[in-house]
Design an enzyme around this catalytic site. Structure first.
Site, short mmCIF file in Angstrom:
data_model
loop_
_atom_site.label_atom_id
_atom_site.label_comp_id
_atom_site.label_asym_id
_atom_site.label_seq_id
_atom_site.Cartn_x
_atom_site.Cartn_y
_atom_site.Cartn_z
N LYS A 148 -0.21 7.08 -23.77
CA LYS A 148 0.19 7.36 -25.15
C LYS A 148 1.68 7.05 -25.31
O LYS A 148 2.07 5.91 -25.43
CB LYS A 148 -0.14 8.82 -25.51
N PHE A 159 -18.94 14.39 -26.64
CA PHE A 159 -18.59 13.49 -27.75
C PHE A 159 -18.50 12.03 -27.33
O PHE A 159 -18.71 11.12 -28.12
CB PHE A 159 -17.25 13.93 -28.36
N TYR A 209 0.84 -1.20 0.00
CA TYR A 209 0.00 0.00 0.00
C TYR A 209 0.87 1.25 0.00
O TYR A 209 0.56 2.24 -0.65
CB TYR A 209 -0.94 0.02 1.22
N ASP A 219 1.90 19.70 -21.22
CA ASP A 219 1.13 18.47 -21.38
C ASP A 219 2.06 17.52 -22.15
O ASP A 219 2.24 17.64 -23.35
CB ASP A 219 -0.17 18.71 -22.16
N PHE A 246 -7.28 21.08 -25.37
CA PHE A 246 -7.65 19.66 -25.37
C PHE A 246 -8.87 19.52 -24.47
O PHE A 246 -9.00 20.22 -23.47
CB PHE A 246 -6.50 18.75 -24.92
N THR A 247 -9.74 18.60 -24.85
CA THR A 247 -11.06 18.49 -24.21
C THR A 247 -10.99 18.40 -22.69
O THR A 247 -11.60 19.20 -21.98
CB THR A 247 -11.79 17.27 -24.78
C1 P61 Z 1 -7.02 10.51 -27.05
F1 P61 Z 1 -11.72 11.83 -27.40
N1 P61 Z 1 -6.29 11.67 -25.11
O1 P61 Z 1 -6.28 11.28 -27.72
P1 P61 Z 1 -6.30 10.59 -20.25
N2 P61 Z 1 -3.91 15.46 -22.90
C2 P61 Z 1 -3.85 15.01 -24.16
C3 P61 Z 1 -4.55 13.87 -24.52
O2 P61 Z 1 -4.49 13.44 -25.76
C4 P61 Z 1 -5.32 13.17 -23.53
C5 P61 Z 1 -5.33 13.69 -22.21
C6 P61 Z 1 -4.63 14.83 -21.93
C7 P61 Z 1 -7.07 10.71 -25.62
C8 P61 Z 1 -8.13 9.99 -24.81
C9 P61 Z 1 -9.34 10.85 -24.92
O3 P61 Z 1 -11.74 14.05 -25.97
C10 P61 Z 1 -11.08 12.93 -25.53
O4 P61 Z 1 -5.23 9.65 -19.84
C11 P61 Z 1 -3.05 15.75 -25.15
O5 P61 Z 1 -7.12 10.11 -21.39
O6 P61 Z 1 -7.14 11.02 -19.11
C12 P61 Z 1 -6.11 12.05 -23.87
O7 P61 Z 1 -5.49 11.87 -20.77
C13 P61 Z 1 -6.13 13.04 -21.12
C14 P61 Z 1 -10.12 10.82 -26.05
C15 P61 Z 1 -9.52 11.90 -24.05
C16 P61 Z 1 -10.99 11.84 -26.34
C17 P61 Z 1 -10.41 12.93 -24.33
O8 P61 Z 1 -7.67 9.60 -27.56
#
Ligand code: P61
Length: 458
Positions: A258, A449, A72, A215, A124-125
């Site tokens: 990623k 989305f 833990y 980021d 970013f979303t």
């Molecule tokens: C992706 F449709 N990306 O590209 P988490 N920053 C950046 C990202 O690309 C990102 C995150 C933060 C995704 C998954 C995803 O609108 C969407 O580990 C540059 O996914 O929490 C994630 O990191 C967030 C798809 C996220 C989406 C949001 O496919």
């Protein structure tokens, strides 16, 4: 086709995938409300929805999973993770989280105050949502070229310093908690920033005492573009370039799903001790103890090993060449794509692909649904649906970019798979006039989305 850098790995384990027929897929997409996020994975042939958590781990990462210390508190895998971040990125402190948005949540709550403005290189979303939930506003200060899918600017992820200066003059530096700088800007098409731009940004921020928070989700891919395109970097290692980016920024949020080649994981990293202390206090409320955050010990080990694999030059050369291969095939067939071809995906320009569908009828959403029906290939909308609504006016945000993202998971698909995807898109392009717009019939309040539902217009 120019020379392609071959796979620097061989395949040890395979996962069967299923080919379905058009009739089956017509039913599946209707059941999914014409939203590719709502399809069952088993109904997808080639899954280009995302490169997030869909990567193939190496034998070393899988071996590392067996060395998970699931204590833990004080797991040895946490020590490995911290050591890897310190070594490659150079930040002093690391707070583990289950994925990127959890790190964004903690950072936004701790740094953004109501009324603050957070400038960034395109939104970013999830990043923007957490800034807004903390009471802040996001301001896009990316260069204009990033909003033009046909501009072939080599560093479309660059920040426009004039736009940033104007924001500082408007609200005052004390209302800007940090600059949000993303590597290989996702919504712009996987477009990198240059080191020269970051250095100029650093100088401007130093004049005003504003931190830069990176980021880092795709910053290793960004570093590879710097090596390939920016004078003076050809002989530097990717690790050295990533380290230099780290040294020019105060900290980062990371979705390890990623570039770090894992299925789950993330972290927040920083140099400031007080910020670290406050982040540790918050991670225990939302994620877990500060030595695992939201991750199991084995997951932290996979991330720690992934950090080193992510900066291997051969891995990145092959990675960018896979994307380029798909993009160049589509370009040769006259399919409108975002230029230049980016890091993690090829983006179809739905405005030019479907000029007969107005943005109010969600052309990119319709295109992603049609591509699935055509071929079983799953892609993702990155246009008006993804952009959501203005939280103050309630109006749709109307982005200039109306795109469909064909995202390539790392180390997963072969060149023949890329050929299949290219042929499917080309076939659909020939009969693009048959594709109709959509109407939104269910809309969640945030990040719509993911779960929105649509029906076709007649
Ligand atoms: C992706 F449709 N990306 O590209 P988490 N920053 C950046 C990202 O690309 C990102 C995150 C933060 C995704 C998954 C995803 O609108 C969407 O580990 C540059 O996914 O929490 C994630 O990191 C967030 C798809 C996220 C989406 C949001 O496919």
């Amino acid at each position: 086709m120019p020379d392609l850098f071959p796979e620097p790995y061989r395949i040890k384990m395979v996962e069967p995938i299923r080919i379905t027929d058009r009739q089956y897929r017509c039913k599946a997409i209707a059941e999914a409300g014409f939203n590719t996020f709502l399809l069952r994975s088993e109904d997808v042939y080639i899954d280009f929805l995302t490169d997030s958590g869909t990567n193939a781990m190496s034998d070393s990462q899988w071996a590392g999973m067996m060395r998970g210390d699931e204590a833990y508190a004080g797991s040895v895998n946490f020590e490995h993770l911290v050591a890897a971040v310190q070594d490659v990125y150079g930040y002093r402190f690391v707070v583990p989280t289950h994925q990127g948005r959890a790190a964004e949540h903690i950072m936004s709550q701790l740094l953004v105050k109501p009324g603050d403005l957070v400038p960034g290189n395109m939104y970013f979303t999830t990043t923007k949502l957490h800034q807004e939930k903390a009471g802040g506003r996001f301001r896009d200060v990316i260069i204009d070229e990033a909003h033009d899918p046909q501009s072939s600017h080599e560093f479309k992820g660059n920040i426009c310093l004039d736009k940033l200066q104007a924001a500082i003059d408007e609200v005052g530096a004390e209302r800007i908690p940090y600059i949000s700088l993303e590597g290989c800007v996702n919504m712009a098409g996987g477009q990198p920033f240059s080191m020269a731009n970051l250095e100029s940004l650093r100088r401007l921020c130093d004049q005003h005492g504003i931190p830069i928070m990176l980021d880092a989700t795709r910053v290793c891919e960004n570093a590879m573009f710097i090596k390939l395109r920016e004078p003076g970097f050809a002989d530097r290692s990717i690790k050295a370039i990533v380290n230099m980016i780290g040294s020019l920024t105060e900290g980062c949020t990371m979705s390890a799903k990623k570039d770090h080649l894992v299925n789950i994981g993330g972290f927040l990293a920083m140099n400031d001790q007080e910020f670290h202390t406050r982040a540790m206090a918050m991670v225990v409320e939302y994620e877990g103890l500060h030595t695992y955050g939201g991750m199991a010990g084995r997951d932290m080990e996979a991330v720690a090993r992934g950090i080193y694999e992510a900066v291997q030059e051969n891995h990145l050369r092959h990675r960018l060449d896979q994307t380029r291969y798909l993009g160049e095939k589509l370009r040769a067939a006259g399919v409108p794509i975002v230029e230049p071809i980016g890091s993690h995906a090829v983006f179809l320009d739905a405005r030019r692909f479907l000029p007969h569908i107005p943005q109010s009828q969600f052309p990119a959403q319709a295109l992603a649904a049609a591509l699935y029906v055509e071929s079983g290939v799953r892609a993702m909308e990155r246009g008006i649906v993804s952009a959501g609504r203005n939280p103050r006016t309630g109006e749709h945000n109307k982005p200039k970019l109306e795109l469909v993202r064909l995202t390539i998971p790392r180390r997963v698909y072969t060149q023949t798979h890329l050929d299949v995807v290219a042929e499917a898109v080309e076939k659909l392009f020939v009969r693009r006039h048959d594709i109709k717009g959509l109407e939104m019939i269910y809309e969640p309040r945030h990040l719509r989305f993911f779960q929105a539902r649509f029906k076709p217009l007649q």
